[in-house]
Enzyme design. Sequence first.
Site, PDB file in Angstrom:
ATOM      1  N   ARG A 157       0.845  -1.207   0.000  1.00 11.67           N
ATOM      2  CA  ARG A 157       0.000   0.000   0.000  1.00 11.67           C
ATOM      3  C   ARG A 157       0.876   1.252   0.000  1.00 11.67           C
ATOM      4  NH1 ARG A 157      -4.314   0.747   4.808  1.00 11.67           N
ATOM      5  NH2 ARG A 157      -2.486   0.150   6.049  1.00 11.67           N
ATOM      6  N   ARG A 222      -7.056   7.617  12.230  1.00 10.95           N
ATOM      7  CA  ARG A 222      -8.068   6.966  13.081  1.00 10.95           C
ATOM      8  C   ARG A 222      -9.481   7.402  12.721  1.00 10.95           C
ATOM      9  NH1 ARG A 222      -5.631   2.625  15.166  1.00 10.95           N
ATOM     10  NH2 ARG A 222      -3.632   3.163  16.086  1.00 10.95           N
ATOM     11  N   GLU A 322     -13.496  -5.845  15.586  1.00 10.81           N
ATOM     12  CA  GLU A 322     -13.163  -4.492  15.140  1.00 10.81           C
ATOM     13  C   GLU A 322     -14.472  -3.813  14.715  1.00 10.81           C
ATOM     14  OE1 GLU A 322      -9.459  -3.927  12.926  1.00 10.81           O
ATOM     15  OE2 GLU A 322     -10.587  -2.810  11.418  1.00 10.81           O
TER      16      GLU A 322
HETATM   17  C1  3EB Z   1      -5.185  -0.972  14.255  1.00  7.66           C
HETATM   18  O1  3EB Z   1      -5.725  -0.097  14.922  1.00  7.66           O
HETATM   19  C2  3EB Z   1      -6.076  -2.105  13.835  1.00  7.66           C
HETATM   20  O2  3EB Z   1      -4.247  -0.928   7.858  1.00  7.66           O
HETATM   21  O3  3EB Z   1      -5.840   0.284   7.014  1.00  7.66           O
HETATM   22  C3  3EB Z   1      -7.493  -0.619  11.624  1.00  7.66           C
HETATM   23  C4  3EB Z   1      -7.883   0.265  10.628  1.00  7.66           C
HETATM   24  C5  3EB Z   1      -6.406  -1.444  11.395  1.00  7.66           C
HETATM   25  C6  3EB Z   1      -7.183   0.347   9.407  1.00  7.66           C
HETATM   26  C7  3EB Z   1      -5.348  -0.379   7.940  1.00  7.66           C
HETATM   27  C8  3EB Z   1      -5.711  -1.365  10.180  1.00  7.66           C
HETATM   28  C9  3EB Z   1      -6.098  -0.477   9.202  1.00  7.66           C
HETATM   29  O4  3EB Z   1      -3.982  -0.988  13.978  1.00  7.66           O
HETATM   30  C10 3EB Z   1      -5.957  -2.441  12.410  1.00  7.66           C
END
Ligand code: 3EB
Length: 332
Positions: A157, A222, A322
């Site tokens: 990515r 986030r 999640e």
């Molecule tokens: C984390 O908080 C959990 O790689 O795009 C959450 C949201 C997670 C997006 C991503 C990964 C991704 O690390 C994993």
Amino acid sequence: MPKPVPQPDPIAALHIGLSSAVAPPATGTLARLDFGAASGRGAAAHSSTGALRLRLPLAPLLDAAAHEVWRVQAAVSTGQRDAIHWARGGGWLVAALELDEAAHGGIEAAAAAAYAALHAFQATQPERHVLRVWNYFADINAGTGDVERYKLFCAGRSRGLGDGFVGAYPAATAIGHHDPVRGLIVYWLACVQPGTRVENPRQLSAWRYPRQYGPTAPSFARGMRLPNGALAISGTASIVGHTSLHAGDFSAQLQESLANIEALLGAAGMPAGFDAHAPLKVYLRHAEDLPALRATLARRLPATTPLQIVLGDVCRAELLVEIDGWRGLSGA
Ligand code: 3EB
């Protein structure tokens, strides 16, 4: 002559909801997302019915007929460029691509190709701000150490993006599906206006994760405040700081994930809680955790909150649940 004040491109109201109706898409439908068990046929993205249609190979655990409907109060047009199918209207663009890993030489190369295509496509669109991205691919936890497939995905990515998104990562989700076809499905929401990234005070920003989580830190924010004021909530799990908490304890992981979402809402300046216009999606690693999940959510969420629960693997093997979704979208 006074200089004219530049006006932002207008954007229409955006609604995202759940429906079980069989009716064809109404005017203004940007996208319809169906979740279904792995078919072995891969996902399907097409845009020939006046809206983007996606079939996502994650088994629904609540209502098999429930699908997501994204609507705008504007005219919608659709099209395809190479592997990318899209629909646009009212200043918003939703687009999707699916790449067969085998045809690209594995998950890392497929992720690089997908993100290079996304970046190149977006650079030519009026809706040039990518606000929210979902990534679904097979066997996310297979492989150990630096060659765990999620870590290879992160490397691909990042490489594919090149200078794209630098300093402006979108909100995102990355989840493992069980389709034997091993398609990498990437779909996203973009807009003519930029959003505002939101980070979580309880969690280290993912792009700052230490080396132990892989050679390439994940490229996502986030959360993203959309230009209409709504918040896109990234996939949120039981991670505090950078550490997974409560290994093996589903209920404690769920409580921690909800606490993380509450903290994100606070950081975004949003009111706490959820409502009928804030759909949430829960990705469960094990179907047997469904009763515990439903019992907790019945206590924690209003009964009107649109809720989709699907089977999916979280990107760290110890994580069992999640949650992603929205806050503050306007009503239909
Ligand atoms: C984390 O908080 C959990 O790689 O795009 C959450 C949201 C997670 C997006 C991503 C990964 C991704 O690390 C994993």
